[in-house]
Enzyme design. Structure first.
Site, short mmCIF file in Angstrom:
data_model
loop_
_atom_site.label_atom_id
_atom_site.label_comp_id
_atom_site.label_asym_id
_atom_site.label_seq_id
_atom_site.Cartn_x
_atom_site.Cartn_y
_atom_site.Cartn_z
N ASN A 1 0.81 -1.23 0.00
CA ASN A 1 0.00 0.00 0.00
C ASN A 1 0.84 1.27 0.00
O ASN A 1 0.32 2.38 0.15
CB ASN A 1 -0.96 0.01 1.20
CG ASN A 1 -0.20 0.17 2.52
OD1 ASN A 1 1.01 0.00 2.57
ND2 ASN A 1 -0.94 0.49 3.59
N GLN B 1 8.63 27.31 0.71
CA GLN B 1 7.42 27.77 1.41
C GLN B 1 7.82 28.19 2.83
O GLN B 1 7.49 27.55 3.81
CB GLN B 1 6.38 26.64 1.43
CG GLN B 1 5.91 26.27 0.03
CD GLN B 1 4.95 25.10 0.03
OE1 GLN B 1 4.15 24.92 0.94
NE2 GLN B 1 5.02 24.27 -1.00
N ASP C 1 17.45 37.86 -8.65
CA ASP C 1 16.38 38.62 -7.99
C ASP C 1 16.96 39.25 -6.74
O ASP C 1 18.11 38.98 -6.35
CB ASP C 1 15.18 37.71 -7.65
CG ASP C 1 15.56 36.50 -6.81
OD1 ASP C 1 16.31 36.67 -5.82
OD2 ASP C 1 15.15 35.38 -7.17
N LYS D 1 12.71 41.75 -11.12
CA LYS D 1 11.57 41.10 -11.76
C LYS D 1 10.29 41.83 -11.37
O LYS D 1 10.04 42.06 -10.19
CB LYS D 1 11.47 39.63 -11.35
CG LYS D 1 12.65 38.80 -11.81
CD LYS D 1 12.45 37.32 -11.53
CE LYS D 1 12.57 36.97 -10.07
NZ LYS D 1 12.75 35.52 -9.85
N THR E 1 12.32 24.59 -13.00
CA THR E 1 11.85 24.38 -14.38
C THR E 1 12.72 25.13 -15.39
O THR E 1 12.57 24.92 -16.59
CB THR E 1 10.39 24.85 -14.55
OG1 THR E 1 10.33 26.25 -14.26
CG2 THR E 1 9.46 24.08 -13.61
N GLY E 2 13.59 26.00 -14.91
CA GLY E 2 14.52 26.72 -15.80
C GLY E 2 13.93 27.93 -16.48
O GLY E 2 14.66 28.67 -17.16
N GLY E 3 12.63 28.18 -16.34
CA GLY E 3 11.98 29.29 -17.04
C GLY E 3 12.55 30.65 -16.67
O GLY E 3 12.91 31.45 -17.54
#
Length: 326
Positions: free
Chosen positions: A45, A105, A178, A202, A235-237
């Site tokens: 499980n 977070q 940033d 940004k 994500t590399g964006g």
């Protein structure tokens, strides 16, 4: 007779979860120890079972697990390992998490959001961890979420040594992607002999959630080799858009250096097809062959982890590894 003297000396024991045993093997080799034999498997499980195959009583236990995908499974396994050690009377338990899951977070951006980084620290404390050892937290104040010692290690010396040897530092501008990375960029600049800095500001589109609309470059980048420094590439964006903004301002070349190669989803294709000439990462997270590409260099974090573990075990100074920074 007033008491009983213990005859045993302190004993360092290294434990590896199943997420990234290769890194544990590297660390073990640098420490000249063997990872403790462990039985670990999943029930039908999905529940995790862990048992150590030799006595851990009185040991100084270091539990190494990389929080890679599937991240929740490997965090849970590490928690279970810590619980097993606590119940088997390990003297001190150090959680070694080169990449600390949920670190992004670390505060509430809007109402009704969790602070998951604090929850993570509480979980490890409740499981029985006495201290944490992590590399390049998303924000340094996460150290305060854990009620106990936190060894905050930096990949900066490893990355700067590589970049310094590879590039002409006279031509380098260090770029913070940033405002949150400015302090890190300052330390990079110091390590590379005081080379100039730039910051990418940004601005987000208030109509579109999580999307950056405009990248403003603050600083002189024209004709320079720009080294963009960040804690992770997911994500590399953002990093690819930041590179495009630097090229628009006349940058001659863009190199990216980051500690954690999360490389989710389209990251590899984005980096491969971008104008970025080199991507330098460490192996805090496993980077499998299918995520490797010609522009990528992966440096080993194992010697740093081994040195830090050795300092903790011998009651030495971890801070001394980074010139007093923490």
């Amino acid at each position: 007779m007033t008491g009983i003297k213990a005859t045993g000396e302190k004993k360092l024991m290294l434990f590896s979860g199943r997420a990234y045993p290769e890194l544990a093997e590297e660390v073990a080799e640098a420490l000249d120890v063997e990872p403790t034999p462990t039985s670990a498997y999943d029930f039908a499980n999905g529940e995790t079972f862990v048992r150590f195959n030799e006595s851990v009583r009185g040991s100084d236990a270091f539990v190494l697990q990389s929080h890679t995908a599937p991240i929740n499974q490997w965090i849970m396994e590490q928690l279970i390992m810590v619980d097993a050690l606590k119940r088997a009377s390990a003297k001190r338990i150090t959680v070694v998490a080169p990449f600390f899951g949920y670190a992004r977070q670390d505060k509430k951006h809007r109402g009704r959001e969790p602070i998951s980084a604090r929850l993570m620290a509480d979980l490890f404390k409740t499981a029985g961890a006495h201290r944490l050892m992590v590399v390049d937290l998303h924000t340094a104040q996460i150290q305060g979420f854990f009620d106990g010692p936190v060894d905050h290690l930096f990949a900066l010396p490893i990355l700067t040594r590589h970049i310094g040897a590879k590039l002409d530092t006279e031509q380098v501008t260090v770029v913070a992607p940033d405002a949150g990375r400015v302090r890190v960029a300052e330390r990079w600049s110091d390590e590379l002999g005081g080379c100039p800095m730039a910051i990418i500001h940004k601005r987000r589109d208030p109509e579109v959630a999580n999307e950056v609309k405009v990248f403003d470059v603050v600083g002189e980048v024209a004709g320079r080799t720009c080294v963009v420094v960040d804690d992770m590439i997911d994500t590399g964006g953002t990093i690819v858009k930041a590179a495009d903004a630097l090229f628009e301002e006349g940058a001659a070349r863009v190199v990216v250096a980051a500690t954690h190669g999360v490389l989710s989803g389209p990251a590899v294709d984005r980096l491969k097809n971008s104008r970025i000439s080199d991507v330098v990462l460490t192996n805090t997270l496993p980077i499998p062959d299918n995520k490797r590409f010609d522009k990528l260099t992966v440096l080993s974090i194992a010697p740093l982890l081994a040195r830090a573990i050795s300092e903790v075990f011998s009651d030495g100074s971890v801070t001394s590894l980074f010139g007093g920074h923490s």
